[in-house]
Design a protein around this motif. Structure first.
Motif, PDB file in Angstrom:
ATOM      1  N   LEU A  82       0.803  -1.226   0.000  1.00 52.69           N
ATOM      2  CA  LEU A  82       0.000   0.000   0.000  1.00 52.69           C
ATOM      3  C   LEU A  82       0.836   1.276   0.000  1.00 52.69           C
ATOM      4  CD1 LEU A  82      -2.672  -1.548   2.284  1.00 52.69           C
ATOM      5  CD2 LEU A  82      -3.154  -0.611   0.028  1.00 52.69           C
ATOM      6  N   GLY A  83       2.150   1.122  -0.258  1.00 53.49           N
ATOM      7  CA  GLY A  83       2.980   2.266  -0.608  1.00 53.49           C
ATOM      8  C   GLY A  83       3.402   3.203   0.497  1.00 53.49           C
ATOM      9  N   THR A  84       3.273   2.828   1.778  1.00 51.88           N
ATOM     10  CA  THR A  84       3.722   3.766   2.807  1.00 51.88           C
ATOM     11  C   THR A  84       5.252   3.726   2.924  1.00 51.88           C
ATOM     12  OG1 THR A  84       3.479   2.183   4.635  1.00 51.88           O
ATOM     13  CG2 THR A  84       1.577   3.553   4.106  1.00 51.88           C
ATOM     14  N   ARG A  85       5.809   4.867   3.365  1.00 46.47           N
ATOM     15  CA  ARG A  85       7.272   5.020   3.414  1.00 46.47           C
ATOM     16  C   ARG A  85       7.794   5.528   4.746  1.00 46.47           C
ATOM     17  NH1 ARG A  85       8.128   8.221  -2.308  1.00 46.47           N
ATOM     18  NH2 ARG A  85       7.693   6.470  -3.686  1.00 46.47           N
ATOM     19  N   GLU A  86       6.930   6.145   5.532  1.00 53.01           N
ATOM     20  CA  GLU A  86       7.380   6.678   6.821  1.00 53.01           C
ATOM     21  C   GLU A  86       6.590   6.004   7.945  1.00 53.01           C
ATOM     22  OE1 GLU A  86       7.977  10.968   7.146  1.00 53.01           O
ATOM     23  OE2 GLU A  86       7.563  11.163   5.016  1.00 53.01           O
ATOM     24  N   VAL A  87       7.242   5.933   9.119  1.00 51.25           N
ATOM     25  CA  VAL A  87       6.593   5.334  10.291  1.00 51.25           C
ATOM     26  C   VAL A  87       6.746   6.277  11.472  1.00 51.25           C
ATOM     27  CG1 VAL A  87       6.482   3.335  11.844  1.00 51.25           C
ATOM     28  CG2 VAL A  87       7.254   3.019   9.466  1.00 51.25           C
ATOM     29  N   VAL A  88       5.677   6.481  12.216  1.00 54.30           N
ATOM     30  CA  VAL A  88       5.783   7.231  13.463  1.00 54.30           C
ATOM     31  C   VAL A  88       5.227   6.369  14.593  1.00 54.30           C
ATOM     32  CG1 VAL A  88       3.632   8.495  12.957  1.00 54.30           C
ATOM     33  CG2 VAL A  88       5.207   9.367  14.662  1.00 54.30           C
ATOM     34  N   VAL A  89       6.055   6.192  15.634  1.00 51.37           N
ATOM     35  CA  VAL A  89       5.672   5.411  16.809  1.00 51.37           C
ATOM     36  C   VAL A  89       5.318   6.397  17.917  1.00 51.37           C
ATOM     37  CG1 VAL A  89       6.485   3.790  18.584  1.00 51.37           C
ATOM     38  CG2 VAL A  89       7.208   3.500  16.183  1.00 51.37           C
ATOM     39  N   ILE A  90       4.108   6.294  18.453  1.00 47.40           N
ATOM     40  CA  ILE A  90       3.676   7.206  19.517  1.00 47.40           C
ATOM     41  C   ILE A  90       3.215   6.400  20.728  1.00 47.40           C
ATOM     42  CG2 ILE A  90       2.101   9.056  20.192  1.00 47.40           C
ATOM     43  CD1 ILE A  90       1.922   9.856  17.233  1.00 47.40           C
ATOM     44  N   GLN A  91       4.044   6.417  21.781  1.00 43.78           N
ATOM     45  CA  GLN A  91       3.624   5.839  23.052  1.00 43.78           C
ATOM     46  C   GLN A  91       3.336   6.996  23.996  1.00 43.78           C
ATOM     47  OE1 GLN A  91       6.498   2.712  23.920  1.00 43.78           O
ATOM     48  NE2 GLN A  91       6.331   1.929  21.835  1.00 43.78           N
ATOM     49  N   HIS A  92       3.027   6.728  25.250  1.00 38.89           N
ATOM     50  CA  HIS A  92       2.523   7.849  26.053  1.00 38.89           C
ATOM     51  C   HIS A  92       2.803   7.717  27.541  1.00 38.89           C
ATOM     52  CE1 HIS A  92      -1.053   5.652  27.690  1.00 38.89           C
ATOM     53  NE2 HIS A  92      -0.719   4.853  26.713  1.00 38.89           N
ATOM     54  N   THR A  93       2.711   8.856  28.209  1.00 37.08           N
ATOM     55  CA  THR A  93       2.841   8.884  29.669  1.00 37.08           C
ATOM     56  C   THR A  93       1.625   8.185  30.273  1.00 37.08           C
ATOM     57  OG1 THR A  93       1.664  10.993  29.820  1.00 37.08           O
ATOM     58  CG2 THR A  93       4.077  11.105  29.600  1.00 37.08           C
ATOM     59  N   GLY A  94       1.806   7.625  31.442  1.00 32.80           N
ATOM     60  CA  GLY A  94       0.687   7.003  32.141  1.00 32.80           C
ATOM     61  C   GLY A  94       0.166   5.746  31.474  1.00 32.80           C
ATOM     62  N   CYS A  95       1.022   5.069  30.702  1.00 23.65           N
ATOM     63  CA  CYS A  95       0.555   3.878  29.980  1.00 23.65           C
ATOM     64  C   CYS A  95       0.308   2.726  30.946  1.00 23.65           C
ATOM     65  CB  CYS A  95       1.574   3.449  28.928  1.00 23.65           C
ATOM     66  SG  CYS A  95       0.958   2.089  27.878  1.00 23.65           S
ATOM     67  N   GLY A  96      -0.816   2.067  30.770  1.00 22.84           N
ATOM     68  CA  GLY A  96      -1.151   0.922  31.617  1.00 22.84           C
ATOM     69  C   GLY A  96      -0.135  -0.198  31.521  1.00 22.84           C
ATOM     70  N   MET A  97       0.569  -0.287  30.395  1.00 24.25           N
ATOM     71  CA  MET A  97       1.518  -1.379  30.194  1.00 24.25           C
ATOM     72  C   MET A  97       2.771  -1.225  31.044  1.00 24.25           C
ATOM     73  SD  MET A  97      -0.053  -3.435  28.335  1.00 24.25           S
ATOM     74  CE  MET A  97       1.022  -4.593  27.494  1.00 24.25           C
ATOM     75  N   ALA A  98       2.888  -0.084  31.727  1.00 25.09           N
ATOM     76  CA  ALA A  98       4.014   0.110  32.642  1.00 25.09           C
ATOM     77  C   ALA A  98       3.578  -0.070  34.097  1.00 25.09           C
ATOM     78  CB  ALA A  98       4.611   1.498  32.442  1.00 25.09           C
ATOM     79  N   THR A  99       2.362  -0.599  34.294  1.00 24.29           N
ATOM     80  CA  THR A  99       1.828  -0.643  35.661  1.00 24.29           C
ATOM     81  C   THR A  99       1.660  -2.048  36.219  1.00 24.29           C
ATOM     82  OG1 THR A  99      -0.463  -0.655  34.881  1.00 24.29           O
ATOM     83  CG2 THR A  99       0.548   1.511  35.272  1.00 24.29           C
ATOM     84  N   PHE A 100       1.958  -3.073  35.424  1.00 26.08           N
ATOM     85  CA  PHE A 100       1.848  -4.431  35.973  1.00 26.08           C
ATOM     86  C   PHE A 100       2.925  -5.327  35.375  1.00 26.08           C
ATOM     87  CE2 PHE A 100      -0.144  -6.587  32.325  1.00 26.08           C
ATOM     88  CZ  PHE A 100      -0.654  -5.521  31.608  1.00 26.08           C
ATOM     89  N   ASP A 101       3.074  -6.494  35.987  1.00 23.14           N
ATOM     90  CA  ASP A 101       4.118  -7.426  35.578  1.00 23.14           C
ATOM     91  C   ASP A 101       3.577  -8.360  34.493  1.00 23.14           C
ATOM     92  OD1 ASP A 101       5.468 -10.154  35.747  1.00 23.14           O
ATOM     93  OD2 ASP A 101       6.806  -8.943  36.977  1.00 23.14           O
ATOM     94  N   GLY A 102       4.192  -8.321  33.317  1.00 24.03           N
ATOM     95  CA  GLY A 102       3.706  -9.095  32.181  1.00 24.03           C
ATOM     96  C   GLY A 102       3.780 -10.600  32.377  1.00 24.03           C
ATOM     97  N   GLU A 103       4.862 -11.059  32.984  1.00 22.11           N
ATOM     98  CA  GLU A 103       5.025 -12.501  33.245  1.00 22.11           C
ATOM     99  C   GLU A 103       3.953 -12.991  34.215  1.00 22.11           C
ATOM    100  OE1 GLU A 103       7.099 -15.050  32.178  1.00 22.11           O
ATOM    101  OE2 GLU A 103       7.373 -13.590  30.561  1.00 22.11           O
ATOM    102  N   GLU A 104       3.739 -12.189  35.261  1.00 18.65           N
ATOM    103  CA  GLU A 104       2.741 -12.550  36.270  1.00 18.65           C
ATOM    104  C   GLU A 104       1.342 -12.554  35.642  1.00 18.65           C
ATOM    105  OE1 GLU A 104      -0.110 -12.658  39.194  1.00 18.65           O
ATOM    106  OE2 GLU A 104       0.169 -10.794  38.084  1.00 18.65           O
ATOM    107  N   PHE A 105       1.095 -11.584  34.778  1.00 21.09           N
ATOM    108  CA  PHE A 105      -0.205 -11.473  34.108  1.00 21.09           C
ATOM    109  C   PHE A 105      -0.474 -12.707  33.254  1.00 21.09           C
ATOM    110  CE2 PHE A 105      -2.658 -10.138  30.328  1.00 21.09           C
ATOM    111  CZ  PHE A 105      -3.798  -9.615  30.929  1.00 21.09           C
ATOM    112  N   ARG A 106       0.565 -13.089  32.489  1.00 17.05           N
ATOM    113  CA  ARG A 106       0.426 -14.257  31.618  1.00 17.05           C
ATOM    114  C   ARG A 106       0.187 -15.527  32.449  1.00 17.05           C
ATOM    115  NH1 ARG A 106       2.620 -18.171  28.685  1.00 17.05           N
ATOM    116  NH2 ARG A 106       2.140 -18.203  26.463  1.00 17.05           N
ATOM    117  N   ALA A 107       0.945 -15.645  33.539  1.00 17.53           N
ATOM    118  CA  ALA A 107       0.800 -16.811  34.417  1.00 17.53           C
ATOM    119  C   ALA A 107      -0.595 -16.850  35.038  1.00 17.53           C
ATOM    120  CB  ALA A 107       1.869 -16.766  35.506  1.00 17.53           C
ATOM    121  N   ARG A 108      -1.118 -15.672  35.381  1.00 16.54           N
ATOM    122  CA  ARG A 108      -2.449 -15.610  35.994  1.00 16.54           C
ATOM    123  C   ARG A 108      -3.530 -16.034  35.002  1.00 16.54           C
ATOM    124  NH1 ARG A 108      -5.074 -10.531  36.819  1.00 16.54           N
ATOM    125  NH2 ARG A 108      -3.011  -9.592  36.705  1.00 16.54           N
TER     126      ARG A 108
END
Ligand code: ZN
Length: 184
Positions: A82-108
């Motif tokens: 589809l011809g795109t050429r540029e990429v912009v990655v936008i993450q953010h302050t206060g992201c939920g993904m920085a608030t819990f343990d991923g390994e523990e979440f998966r195990a749960r």
């Protein structure tokens, strides 16, 4: 009478959208030749933030806005088909993904369901700027993508609505410079 759900509301809104619709002429390839990778966080409105409208850009969203395998898959299709050429990655302050343990979440999830989750990594992270750098680096390092020279990363501040670019960390010189202390 059944309760009106949120989706009922959304579908009703879609009828207003269709009534005023005038984008039927648009081609599939995005006009700005750009793909936005961002978090699913409800506070981020990539269209409002970046001034995008129908036909302008691909927008890939997931929990965290990270360059997951599936984001790389979509980027490959975006660039190659589809011809795109540029990429912009936008993450953010206060992201939920920085608030819990991923390994523990998966195990749960495994413990509560008895089934291995289909994802191998939950994608949680500690430092958002570093996670932006890692995502940009993963995109830049994917040989399946023909356009990797214009990949930029940002952190969006959900409190102020501002966007700050994350610059790559300049590597420390391994050879001591002229002012470096000399060891005998
Ligand atoms: Zn987020």
């Amino acid at each position: 009478m059944e309760e009106t759900t949120a989706v009922d509301r959304l579908v009703a809104q879609a009828e207003y959208y269709a009534a005023a619709f005038y984008h039927g002429h648009l081609p599939g390839p995005p006009a700005l030749r750009t793909t936005v990778v961002t978090c699913m966080d409800a506070r981020i409105n990539p269209y409002g933030l970046l001034g995008l409208t129908e036909g302008d850009a691909h927008v890939l969203r997931n929990a965290g806005g990270s360059a997951t395998d599936d984001v790389l898959r979509s980027l490959a299709v975006s660039q190659r088909e589809l011809g795109t050429r540029e990429v912009v990655v936008i993450q953010h302050t206060g992201c939920g993904m920085a608030t819990f343990d991923g390994e523990e979440f998966r195990a749960r999830v495994l413990r509560e369901t008895g089934v291995e989750p289909p994802w191998s990594s939950t994608g949680t992270f500690g430092d958002v700027e570093q996670n932006v750098r890692d995502s940009v680096a993963r995109i830049q390092g994917d040989p399946a993508l023909p356009h990797r020279d214009r990949v930029r990363g940002f952190v969006y501040d959900v409190l102020s609505g501002t966007l700050a670019e994350v610059r790559p960390v300049t590597r420390r010189r391994l050879v001591p410079g002229p002012l470096a202390p000399q060891h005998g």
